[in-house]
Design a protein around this motif. Structure first.
Motif: not given
Length: 133
Positions: A21-38
């Motif tokens: 779950m911690v890994d999943l949350v980290r991946q989701e945060i990274a995805l959100a950052r990448a998407e918002m940055s884009s």
């Protein structure tokens, strides 16, 4: 009765679940950052393009408006033409500009900035976690 050595204890299963779950949350945060940055980069590029285009159009508009003011001035009596022509043209242009601003501002919504892929991914993750529990 023989116990299979590959079976994990309840504690180990919870430990694995917590780590996943911690890994999943980290991946989701990274995805959100990448998407918002884009999305922000796209908006920034679009805004720069709009600003430059507007500046060029504004220069042309000033020249065209000067010609329209002179044309209206010719149609009016000589004693009121010099002040009434710019007033008439200015009011018409200001009204058109107001209509454009209202139309454009209606198209700017929060939905354009919403990270849809991240939200969909989070929903899928939530369902997956619920299924495991």
């Amino acid at each position: 009765m023989m116990i299979d050595k590959t079976d994990k204890s309840l504690g180990a299963l919870f430990s694995d679940l917590t780590r996943d779950m911690v890994d999943l949350v980290r991946q989701e945060i990274a995805l959100a950052r990448a998407e918002m940055s884009s999305k922000m980069a796209e908006i920034q590029t679009a805004l720069i393009s709009v600003a430059v285009g507007a500046a060029v159009m504004l220069a042309g508009l000033f020249i065209l408006l000067l010609a329209v003011v002179r044309g209206v001035e010719v149609l009016l009596p000589p004693n009121i033409g010099p002040w009434l022509a710019p007033l008439i043209v200015g009011l018409i242009v200001a009204g058109g500009g107001y209509a454009l601003v209202k139309s454009g501002s209606a198209k700017i919504t929060a939905d354009k900035l919403t990270p849809h892929r991240t939200m969909d991914s989070l929903k899928r993750d939530k369902l997956a976690v619920q299924e495991k529990l």
